[in-house]
Each structure stands twice: as C-alpha cells, then as structure tokens.
Design a protein around this motif. Structure first.
Motif, PDB file in Angstrom:
ATOM      1  N   ILE A   1      34.099  42.857  35.680  1.00 53.23           N
ATOM      2  CA  ILE A   1      34.959  42.755  34.497  1.00 53.23           C
ATOM      3  C   ILE A   1      36.369  43.017  35.002  1.00 53.23           C
ATOM      4  O   ILE A   1      36.692  44.138  35.403  1.00 53.23           O
ATOM      5  N   SER A   2      37.215  41.980  35.020  1.00 50.43           N
ATOM      6  CA  SER A   2      38.461  42.153  35.744  1.00 50.43           C
ATOM      7  C   SER A   2      39.495  41.101  35.384  1.00 50.43           C
ATOM      8  O   SER A   2      39.165  39.989  34.967  1.00 50.43           O
ATOM      9  N   ARG A   3      40.756  41.483  35.588  1.00 50.85           N
ATOM     10  CA  ARG A   3      41.837  40.505  35.690  1.00 50.85           C
ATOM     11  C   ARG A   3      41.641  39.768  37.009  1.00 50.85           C
ATOM     12  O   ARG A   3      41.386  40.383  38.041  1.00 50.85           O
ATOM     13  N   LEU A   4      41.738  38.456  36.987  1.00 52.49           N
ATOM     14  CA  LEU A   4      41.477  37.652  38.188  1.00 52.49           C
ATOM     15  C   LEU A   4      42.780  37.430  38.937  1.00 52.49           C
ATOM     16  O   LEU A   4      43.559  36.531  38.624  1.00 52.49           O
ATOM     17  N   SER A   5      43.011  38.279  39.928  1.00 49.78           N
ATOM     18  CA  SER A   5      44.243  38.200  40.708  1.00 49.78           C
ATOM     19  C   SER A   5      43.933  38.553  42.149  1.00 49.78           C
ATOM     20  O   SER A   5      42.852  39.071  42.472  1.00 49.78           O
ATOM     21  N   GLY A   6      44.904  38.299  43.017  1.00 46.65           N
ATOM     22  CA  GLY A   6      44.720  38.593  44.427  1.00 46.65           C
ATOM     23  C   GLY A   6      44.442  40.054  44.688  1.00 46.65           C
ATOM     24  O   GLY A   6      43.645  40.398  45.568  1.00 46.65           O
ATOM     25  N   GLN A   7      45.105  40.937  43.926  1.00 45.04           N
ATOM     26  CA  GLN A   7      44.898  42.376  44.100  1.00 45.04           C
ATOM     27  C   GLN A   7      43.427  42.747  43.974  1.00 45.04           C
ATOM     28  O   GLN A   7      42.931  43.628  44.675  1.00 45.04           O
TER      29      GLN A   7
END
Length: 475
Positions: free
Chosen positions: A298-304
């Motif tokens: 469950i996440s924001r989809l970003s490089g980080q």
C-alpha cells in the motif's frame, strides 16, 4: 503548556501522506498528557461534508498580502481534546488536490501569514509553535524578522522534517513577491541555499529545535547520501537535531475493533486473520487459497518507495512460485503501468487497484501475510507499523524508520518481527523476501513472527512523552 501546530494536511480531514497521520494522532496524545493543543490547517474543498457540517465560524481576519488586503475565515472543530482551526480562503484552498498546484509557493506563503495572524490575535498566548515540513517552515523566519509579529516573537519554535526531499525551493523573485521582505534576506543567505529561495532551509536556520520522524533518519540526513544537499547546514544544527520515532493511532488501527475488516481478531485469536485473507481473495477475484502466501503493498508509487526493486523481483517470483500479490496505490505513470501489466501477465496471482480506498487498505493490512517495503529511504514509515499491528509480516529495506522498527527474525531465539534487506551492504531485497517465504512454510516460526509483531507498542503515547520533554527543555 499551550502548543500550536501548523501543517498542510491533517487526518482525517485532508490526507496526502504520513504527515496527515502524524497531525491527526500526535496532538491527541499531547492533549492526554495535559497540554492545550491547537492545530491550524487549510480548509480544502476535498474535506468531507461530514466534518464541514460540524465546523463553527470562529472569526474573520484580514491582513496585507502581496500589496492588498486579503481576508480569510477561521473555522473551529473540537475533537478528542484538540481544537482544530481551519483557514478558509477559496482562492487558495478550494482545490481538488492538496499539493501539485502551480501556485503552491503563493498558497503556502499565504498560509504561513494566516497562521501567524491567528496566533498573534489569540487571547491566551502560545508557549510553543510547532510547524511541519516546508509548507509552514517560513513561520519561524517571519516570527523573528517581520515587525508585524513583534508581540509574539518570543514564542519558541520546533520544526519537524517528515521528508527532507521536499524543501519548497523557488526563485529569488518568488520570495520577494510572496513574502514582501527585504531583498537582503536572500542576498545574505538567510533564505537562500544553492541559488534558490529554500523554505525548509530557512526554517531549519531560524527554528529553536529541529526534529525528524525517526532516530535513524536523523543520523542519515547528516550524510551526503541522504542529506539532499542540506547536510552541511544540518551538521551545524546537529546539537538541536532530534530524532523521535512516529507512532500510529492505535484506536484507528486496531484489529480487535476495526469495523472495516471482515473479522476482528487479536494475538490470542489470530485465526480471524484467515477470514480476512479469504475476504480479500474473494473481493479481488483471486483463488481462495489459505496455503498460498498473499503479499501486499500500500504505497505512493515513486522512486523513493523502491518500485524499481519490485520491477526486478516480482515478475520472476510470480513465474516461479505459488504466491499472490495485491497492490493498492497510485503515483508515477511508469510504475502504475508496470503493475497493470503484471496483473495482465498473472491474472490468477495479481490484483492492482490504482488509487486509494481507506477501507480496502484496512482489509489488506488485516488479511495479507506479507507486506513489502523496499524503500530506498524512509524517514519513518507507518505502513510497517500498521501491518505488524495486524499480524502482517514486513519485508523492508534497512533504512530510516524501517531500521528502527523492523527487527530481523532470529529463529534460534524466536525473536524479531520481520525481514530486512540492506541496499548499502548489497543485501538484496529478493534474498530477504525468499527468507520470509521460507519461514511462511514453517508454521511453528510463522505464528511466532506474526505474534511478535502484534505485541509491539506502536502507539503515539511513547513518542508524545518525548515531544513533551523536548518542549519542556525549550521553554
């Protein structure tokens, strides 16, 4: 002690990330310790009518902003011993998003001013002003340098950095236009850093104490690798830099009372977790198999967040092993497309929900077996805390708050609550995940790992005590 907090987001009213969760939970815990808490946030149009209908008009204020008189209304909402004050100005905050607007620099310049207008007009003066991230980081600067606020300039200040990557960097002209302060503040380096006006840098320089959201992240941001080009400044402030681990709202995230899940459970009746697993599988159309490990993210989809790591790991894992994977999140287009293609390639193993659904998130925490967090850096991370609270075992990279909270399982001592990779030491995420999956097949260990996680104290009470002690030292 009267404490005023200001931030760009606050749960449950308006949420884009972990900052909102902190703002929704920490003030409540501080209130329970006997402190008086005011929380100031913008009144965005995306706030649910459920809450807006309970807001009461407190006052209407005006102040000079960018050469003209600007007005805003202050709406009050009291909850759990905390007074929430909402800054209403439709020109700046009647938007369908919290961030990502072309005029963010101007919107939050206005908000910084509005915060100080509220503070200076309150009958009972504040003892301490606690601001969060770049959106409110100019408050300490204005408090000390703008003559309008001389009457409250003695108020002590704290700035919490939730993610050093976001600094509020703009041009010299933006500073002069939006803050109407003398150009010397830019030219002498007071608000300038590496050729830009830098909001976060300014806050760090002017504030009494700086906190980060985990002890490890506090140490990391002093280095070149994690310091986002502010590490030299942070090294100068090292004695005033404190790491305090975030918590979670254990009333909101409680598997024993959570109405959003299929079956409530706790560490003594953990069989209810299987009911939630079947509910997920039924809802998303995956085979209802209790023996197959169900992985989730469950996440924001970003490089980080290490999505590039999963691009390498998941296709092979899904092709070779009997596993299931459910994603809930959104973000960069390239990563959304990767997960969508994964669902097409493995229709009986993968389900992808692009977007966010709070109730579904609770069900995933409750019903999944394994939670993936391959973050390249993670200031604190809340998902690993929530997942462990629900008996879902985290596999995470050893960084920031993940290092502080996820403890590698020791099969001899039967101690530990998860599994760790370490990118800096070339310990691959795939190896940590394989080790986790191996223990999944050993019930005598797997039950121990789950229960170890569920028995941990992830509440805000411990962290709130640390903040209260910090406030006392400053005052």
């Amino acid at each position: 002690m009267k404490i005023i907090m200001a931030a760009a987001e606050c749960a449950p009213f308006a949420k884009a990330g972990g900052l909102a969760d902190v703002m929704g939970a920490l003030p409540k815990e501080l209130s329970r310790l006997g402190h008086e808490l005011n929380v100031i946030v913008p009144k965005y149009s995306l706030i649910s009518e459920e809450y807006i209908s309970e807001f009461a008009l407190k006052e209407s204020l005006e102040f000079d902003f960018k050469g003209q008189q600007m007005s805003f209304r202050v709406l009050e909402y009291n909850h759990a011993g905390v007074k929430f004050l909402f800054v209403e100005n439709d020109d700046y905050f009647k938007r369908d998003q919290i961030y990502g607007q072309v005029d963010d620099s101007e919107r939050y310049a206005f908000f910084n001013r509005a915060v100080l207008e509220i503070v200076r007009r309150q009958e009972k003066p504040a003892d301490l002003l606690h601001v969060h991230d770049w959106h409110t980081a100019m408050v300490p600067f204005l408090l000390k340098e703008d003559q309008r606020y001389t009457s409250i300039s003695s108020i002590k200040t704290v700035l919490t950095i939730h993610n050093l990557q976001f600094q509020g960097k703009f041009s010299r002209g933006v500073f002069l236009e939006n803050f109407e302060m003398d150009a010397r503040y830019y030219d002498d380096g007071s608000v300038e850093w590496n050729g830009n006006f830098n909001s976060l840098k300014t806050g760090i320089s002017y504030v009494d104490k700086v906190t980060t959201v985990s002890p490890t992240y506090r140490d990391e941001i002093l280095t070149d690798f994690y310091g986002e080009k502010l590490n030299s400044l942070l090294q100068e402030k090292e004695q005033d830099l404190i790491g305090i681990l975030n918590g979670i709202d254990t009333e909101v995230y409680n598997p024993a009372t959570d109405l959003a899940i299929e079956r409530e459970f706790d560490a003594m009746s953990i069989e209810g977790k299987q009911v939630n697993k079947r509910a997920i599988q039924s809802r998303v159309g995956l085979p209802e198999r209790g023996d197959v490990p169900l992985l989730t993210m469950i996440s924001r989809l970003s490089g980080q967040k290490g999505i590039d790591v999963l691009q390498e790991v998941l296709p092979t894992l899904l092709a070779e092993q009997e596993i299931q994977f459910v994603l809930l999140g959104s973000g960069e287009e390239q990563y959304e497309q990767f997960f969508k293609k994964l669902a097409i390639d493995f229709p009986n193993k993968v389900y992808v929900h692009v977007g966010f659904d709070e109730a579904f998130a609770h069900l995933l925490y409750a019903g999944a077996d394994i939670f993936l967090m391959p973050s390249h850096f993670e200031p604190c991370g809340l998902s690993q805390l929530i997942s462990m609270r629900y008996g879902t075992v985290p596999v995470a990279n050893k960084t920031g708050g993940l290092k502080d909270t996820v403890i590698e399982y020791d099969e001899h001592l039967k101690a530990g609550n998860g599994f760790l990779s370490d990118f800096l030491q070339n310990k691959a995420f795939s190896l940590a995940l394989e080790r986790c999956l191996a223990f999944y097949q050993q019930p005598e260990h797997w039950e121990v790992i789950k229960k170890n996680g569920m028995k941990g104290d992830y509440s805000w009470s411990r962290s709130a005590i640390e903040y209260a002690k910090l406030y006392d030292r400053i005052i």
